[in-house]
Design an enzyme around this catalytic site. Structure first.
Site: not given
Ligand code: ADP
Length: 306
Positions: A227, A258
Site C-alpha cells: 500500500g 494492477d
Molecule cells: P493492491 O491494490 O494489490 O492491494 P497495494 O494496496 O499494495 O496493492 O497498492 C499497490 C500500489 O499502489 C502500492 O505499491 C502503491 O504504489 C500504490 N498505492 C496504494 N495505496 C496508496 C496510497 N494511499 N497512496 C499512494 N500510493 C498508494
C-alpha cells in the site's frame, strides 16, 4: 516490438454512481495491468489471453479491448458461456469490497481453447503474466495443461511473471492455494506480491519474509507491494526499500496493484532500473486511486502521471 501476454479474466464492472444507478465498464486484474502498461508504453504490445462469449456484451468488451489498443489475437469466443460480472462497493475511506457473479464465466475455460498439441508454441513474445485469480478459477481438468504450457514458455526463454493476488473466496482451501502459489513462484522469474496476501495466506509478517520465500523458490526479481507504506524489491540478492508518497485524495483503491504491475513491467521491458520502474509504477497506481473504478479515464490518467 516487445510483447507481453496477460493470462486471465476480464469482467463487466458495475459501480454505483448515485441512488439506484450503476456505471458499467470492463475490468479484471490482468486486463487492468494490460491497459495501464499500454497507456504508459504505447510501443509495447499488450495482449490478453482469455475467453469471452459470443453475445453482444462480449462484443462490447472486445471493442473496449481494441479501444485500449490491447491485442485481441488470443481472445477466444466460448460457444455457450459469457463474461463474469462484479460490483464494487466503496466505504468512506476509499477501501473497496466486491460482489462477484463469475462462477460460470467463459474465462474459467480459457485453457480449453489452447490445444494440447500447441501448448509449446501457442504463445510467442517476451513476457507471460498471470495471477492467482486465473489460477483459482481454472477448472481442475485444465491445470496440468496450464503448468505444462508454463514450463514450455519458460524453457523457450519467456519471462514468467506472477502476482499471487490471493482471494480466499475463490479457493477450495488455503493448503491448495499455497501449493499452487508455490508451484507458480517456482516457475516465475519475477513475482509482484502484495504483503497483505502473504500475511493472510502464509501468516508472514514482514516484507522480508515474503522476499525470502520467493527467493527460496528461485524467483530472480521480487517486488513486494505494501500500500502507501512501502515497496520492497529484491533483485539478484540486493534488497531495496522504496518510499511511496501517500495520496491524500483516495477515491477508490480498486486496481492500484494492477496498475503498478502493468507499469512496472512496461518500464522493466523498456530498460528502466528497478528504482525508476518502481517510481513510475507507484506514480501510476497513485493516480488510479484518485478515480472511481478500475480503469481511470485515459486523458485524466495521462495528465496525472505526466
Ligand atoms: P493492491 O491494490 O494489490 O492491494 P497495494 O494496496 O499494495 O496493492 O497498492 C499497490 C500500489 O499502489 C502500492 O505499491 C502503491 O504504489 C500504490 N498505492 C496504494 N495505496 C496508496 C496510497 N494511499 N497512496 C499512494 N500510493 C498508494
Amino acid at each position: 516490438m516487445k510483447t507481453i501476454h496477460f493470462f486471465g479474466e476480464c469482467m463487466m464492472e458495475l459501480k454505483p454512481t448515485s441512488d439506484n444507478m450503476m456505471a458499467q465498464s470492463f475490468a479484471g486484474d490482468i486486463y487492468n495491468a494490460a491497459v495501464y502498461l499500454k497507456r504508459c508504453f504505447p510501443k509495447l504490445t499488450s495482449s490478453v489471453i482469455t475467453a469471452i462469449g459470443q453475445d453482444s456484451i462480449s462484443d462490447k468488451m472486445l471493442a473496449h479491448f481494441e479501444t485500449e489498443q490491447i491485442s485481441t489475437e488470443c481472445v477466444f469466443r466460448h460457444p455457450d458461456k459469457t463474461i463474469g460480472i462484479y460490483l464494487i462497493e466503496t466505504d468512506d475511506t476509499g477501501e473497496r469490497s466486491f460482489v462477484y457473479w463469475r462462477s460460470d464465466s467463459a474465462a474459467r475455460d480459457t485453457m480449453r481453447f489452447i490445444p494440447e498439441a500447441k501448448l509449446a508454441q501457442f504463445v510467442s513474445g517476451d513476457v507471460f503474466f498471470f495471477s492467482g485469480i486465473p489460477l483459482a478459477i481454472m477448472h481442475a481438468e485444465h491445470r496440468n495443461a496450464f503448468w505444462s504450457m508454463l514450463e514450455n514458455l519458460k524453457a523457450r526463454g519467456l519471462t514468467i511473471v506472477f502476482d499471487p493476488n490471493y482471494r480466499a473466496a475463490l479457493w477450495q482451501s488455503q493448503q491448495f492455494a499455497i501449493a499452487e502459489f508455490d508451484k507458480a513462484l517456482s516457475l516465475s522469474d519475477i513475482a509482484l506480491p502484495g504483503l497483505e496476501d502473504f500475511e493472510v495466506l502464509y501468516q508472514f509478517s514482514s516484507t522480508n519474509d515474503v522476499v525470502r520465500h520467493c527467493q527460496h523458490l528461485g524467483v530472480n526479481e521480487v517486488v513486494v507491494k505494501n500500500g502507501p507504506a512501502s515497496v520492497v524489491t529484491c533483485s539478484q540478492g540486493e534488497i531495496q526499500a522504496h518510499i511511496i508518497e501517500p495520496v491524500k485524495n483516495v477515491v477508490d483503491t480498486t486496481s492500484a496493484g494492477d496498475a503498478f504491475n502493468g507499469v512496472f513491467l512496461g518500464a522493466r521491458l523498456s530498460g528502466y532500473s528497478i528504482s525508476d520502474a518502481v517510481r513510475y509504477a507507484a506514480k501510476a497506481a497513485g493516480a488510479v486511486i484518485q478515480f472511481p473504478g478500475a480503469i481511470a479515464p485515459k486523458n485524466e490518467f495521462l495528465k496525472a502521471i505526466a
